[in-house]
Design an enzyme around this catalytic site. Sequence first.
Site, PDB file in Angstrom:
ATOM      1  N   ASP A 173      -7.243   3.138  13.069  1.00 38.84           N
ATOM      2  CA  ASP A 173      -5.945   3.797  12.953  1.00 38.84           C
ATOM      3  C   ASP A 173      -6.007   5.130  12.208  1.00 38.84           C
ATOM      4  OD1 ASP A 173      -4.505   1.992  14.496  1.00 38.84           O
ATOM      5  OD2 ASP A 173      -4.339   0.578  12.830  1.00 38.84           O
ATOM      6  N   ARG A 198       0.213   4.440  17.534  1.00 36.91           N
ATOM      7  CA  ARG A 198      -0.215   5.390  16.496  1.00 36.91           C
ATOM      8  C   ARG A 198       0.048   6.850  16.831  1.00 36.91           C
ATOM      9  NH1 ARG A 198       0.392   2.091  12.501  1.00 36.91           N
ATOM     10  NH2 ARG A 198      -1.074   0.370  12.549  1.00 36.91           N
ATOM     11  N   SER A 211      -3.827  -9.678   8.175  1.00 42.79           N
ATOM     12  CA  SER A 211      -3.298  -8.327   8.306  1.00 42.79           C
ATOM     13  C   SER A 211      -2.653  -8.243   9.692  1.00 42.79           C
ATOM     14  CB  SER A 211      -4.434  -7.312   8.163  1.00 42.79           C
ATOM     15  OG  SER A 211      -4.059  -6.110   8.798  1.00 42.79           O
ATOM     16  N   ASP A 252       0.816  -1.221   0.000  1.00 39.48           N
ATOM     17  CA  ASP A 252       0.000   0.000   0.000  1.00 39.48           C
ATOM     18  C   ASP A 252       0.848   1.269   0.000  1.00 39.48           C
ATOM     19  OD1 ASP A 252      -2.422  -1.337  -0.021  1.00 39.48           O
ATOM     20  OD2 ASP A 252      -2.700  -1.256   2.154  1.00 39.48           O
TER      21      ASP A 252
HETATM   22  N1  ARG Z   1      -7.847  -3.679  16.555  1.00 36.36           N
HETATM   23  C1  ARG Z   1      -6.586  -3.086  16.908  1.00 36.36           C
HETATM   24  C2  ARG Z   1      -6.762  -1.625  17.171  1.00 36.36           C
HETATM   25  O1  ARG Z   1      -7.640  -1.010  16.651  1.00 36.36           O
HETATM   26  C3  ARG Z   1      -5.510  -3.336  15.884  1.00 36.36           C
HETATM   27  C4  ARG Z   1      -5.697  -2.670  14.540  1.00 36.36           C
HETATM   28  C5  ARG Z   1      -4.679  -3.067  13.480  1.00 36.36           C
HETATM   29  N2  ARG Z   1      -4.756  -4.474  13.237  1.00 36.36           N
HETATM   30  C6  ARG Z   1      -4.180  -5.141  12.239  1.00 36.36           C
HETATM   31  N3  ARG Z   1      -4.260  -6.428  12.267  1.00 36.36           N
HETATM   32  N4  ARG Z   1      -3.554  -4.529  11.280  1.00 36.36           N
HETATM   33  O2  ARG Z   1      -5.992  -1.074  17.910  1.00 36.36           O
END
Ligand code: ARG
Length: 400
Positions: free
Chosen positions: A124, A95, A176, A15
């Site tokens: 995110d 993040r 993912s 991406d």
């Molecule tokens: N559900 C988690 C959060 O919102 C992780 C999000 C990213 N997950 C991923 N498998 N890329 O903090």
Amino acid sequence: MSKEKIALAYSGGLDTSVMIKWLKDKYDAEIVAVTGNLGQQKEIENLESKAYSTGASAFRFVDLRKTFVEEYIWKALKAGALYEDVYPLATALGRPLLAKALVDVALEENCTMLAHGCTGKGNDQVRFEVTFASLAPHLKMLAPLREWEFTSREAEIAYALEHNIPVSATKKSPYSIDENIWGISIECGVLEDPMVAPPEDAYQITTSPEKAPDSASVVEIAFEAGVPVSLDGKPMGGLEMIMKLNDIGAANGVGRLDMIENRVVGIKSREIYEAPAATILHFAHRELERLTLEKTVFQYKKNISQDYANIIYNGTWFSPMRKALDAFVDETQKPVTGLVRLKLYKGTVSLLGRNSPNSLYNEELATYTEADTFNHKAAAGFIHLYGLGLKTFSEVNPGL
Ligand code: ARG
């Protein structure tokens, strides 16, 4: 007019690789690719050459690990922040720090825009953009995944091949995965059916409890004012401590979590987490609090833990509310000093012992032996007054 300059949160995956070219063309811009090191194991090497060969005009690699541990993870640990009582918030905590690092680079490099590679239905994007808005409201934000024309991975790969963007030859995992030292988040593929048990290949670091050693590992963690400072008697920095506990925990099958969670954007999602060190440290810290916190503080702090976890999850790390809660939490942590001894065994963490110079456990008051100093006679008067209100109510309202 001078060219636009965009700071892009870059991971080196498909991406964000495609994004370099796409943003360059769409905005006639230079791209500054920025990668933060939060302790992830995967593909940190070659990122620089990859970014340049994909068309970036600059690449910045920022080591955020120490800040992540000391300014983010320890705060969350002291607060007891577990989202909906389960998730130690690894991705969510990383993040705001990544977003801040991106803003810092953008300001140094005179960028006019900030871009990230998050999808339009996740948490995110919220965390990135809320952080951008609080730290650099004058910069324009771009979320290409919400806008661009590609509707499949195949379409992106075709675009990449057409524009000589190197596409990793390794077969993409069906999941993912987001990873940092506080934990790994795994979703997609068969995990989207909440009734399907996670296949072994979904787990990245933990041994299955069934295959874990038949003999337990014992660890001793010392805390000072709520922060872990030594492991098995050896003083240790936070980063090393977390890495060691991840290794020991993972080998014993500790830290696997499977959760349906409520996302910020209104949907429920199913995620698998691996967080051995976070699981061990939250457990140890809580046990030490049981020993050292005054009753009302201990019980009240549960609410704060939940509020704090929501702040992290919902992306409002840079907020007056988080700072205010930190002040409360730090005050509570002053006596949280002492030692916790734990057993890690086939996926479980259990307590072997705890002590503290600030222990509120008084054996002379608690004991049922001759050594007892508790004033039993005083209990009668206490109970008389304590129950007086209820007694009066029942007398006035018989049968209610
Ligand atoms: N559900 C988690 C959060 O919102 C992780 C999000 C990213 N997950 C991923 N498998 N890329 O903090």
